[in-house]
Scaffold this active site. Sequence first.
Site, PDB file in Angstrom:
ATOM      1  N   GLU A 153       0.883  -1.171   0.000  1.00  0.00           N
ATOM      2  CA  GLU A 153       0.000   0.000   0.000  1.00  0.00           C
ATOM      3  C   GLU A 153       0.912   1.210   0.000  1.00  0.00           C
ATOM      4  O   GLU A 153       1.307   1.715   1.043  1.00  0.00           O
ATOM      5  CB  GLU A 153      -0.920  -0.037   1.224  1.00  0.00           C
ATOM      6  N   GLU A 162       4.853  11.112  -1.150  1.00  0.00           N
ATOM      7  CA  GLU A 162       5.620  10.189  -0.309  1.00  0.00           C
ATOM      8  C   GLU A 162       6.669   9.419  -1.094  1.00  0.00           C
ATOM      9  O   GLU A 162       7.613   8.890  -0.517  1.00  0.00           O
ATOM     10  CB  GLU A 162       4.735   9.203   0.475  1.00  0.00           C
TER      11      GLU A 162
END
Length: 399
Positions: A153, A162
């Site tokens: 994930e 990110e």
Amino acid sequence: MGREGQTKVAVSSGEATGHVAKSPEMTGVEVVDGQPPDETDHANYFCAYAYMYHQMDMLEDSHRTGSYFNAVMENPGCFKDKVVLDVGAGTCILSIMAARAGAKQVFAVEATDMAKQARRLVEANGLGGIIRVLQGTMETVELPCKVDVIISEWMGYFLLRESMLDSVIVARDKHLKPGGALFPSHATLYLAPLGKVKALSDKWATWESEAQHWANFVGDMRNTYDTDFSCLRDESMQEQQKYHLFTGAFATLTPKSLAGAGRPLLVLDLIHTSLDELRDPKEPLTCSMRIARDGIVEGFVGYFDAFFRGSPEMSVEQEVALSTAPMVGSSTHWGQQIFGFYPPLHACRGDCLEASMYIRRQERNPRLLRLEAKFTLYGQQADGPRVAKEERAGDYFID
């Protein structure tokens, strides 16, 4: 992944434990922990994931966790007797799913001290003989064998915030067998035009109030401390403008907020996606959004879908999609990212809003994004070609 930037937390040590595990795939081969993240990356990114409250925030997102559960449990043929790698395993919930779907071996790689709690969870659920939790960054962990499936994930705000997809690609290139599958296997980033959204008008109102705030501040500093701050006005106003007008905001929208349907901006097939195209895009991404009603367009929104399709050699029995689109009812923990046009565009039904965008990484923190964007609103003449009505161009930031 999602909200690690919203709450400041203390930094844990992040030290690897030297944990050693035996792999049944290669008898006698020891699997050892990798190296922890460097201190800067740990402080900027990894540290929040070592806290259980943050893991709970993601686990309690039923859209997220339920989609992974369905993708794994409804496709046991992709996991039965397979070797699985879980990248960024957190509490190991995805590893546990894979083991219960029949995987014979799961390597769960987690960079933070959450790995220690994950080992306890795995043992408490009777899966210590199948799941091997390895603490360290994916880039430094060595596995004793190739894997059939990589599950992770990795998605952040606006899909790519990110930069965790980098680690999945490194794992793919280093550890995935030919013909293996990634879960998810595909992802699409969408843009959609926004009508009236209170959060965007509030950002403008706050920005306008900053001029008076600065004037009051300068007056107070002069009267109280006999110090003139007026020479710093331009820098302060630029700072506030960037924050209030050009930095994305988290939102949970419903479809009625949209001034038109979302359109794909970026489509990823993860078996082919390269690090180069993520880190240094050479061509802008483009999409064209049709305006559905007369009125102002206050900005745009970005959201994504992830798809579990397996691979050509390991196709799924049941395709599953995880969507973060504006929806009625509960939303995902990713929500959506919204950005404003200041001033708003004035659009008519049938107009076309065309976007051209580079998604780049911020220099000071490559986990965050900078969007080099240009939006052009085109209107259609009754008896001629379309005409450019308005344009907005500039950099937007996702912090």
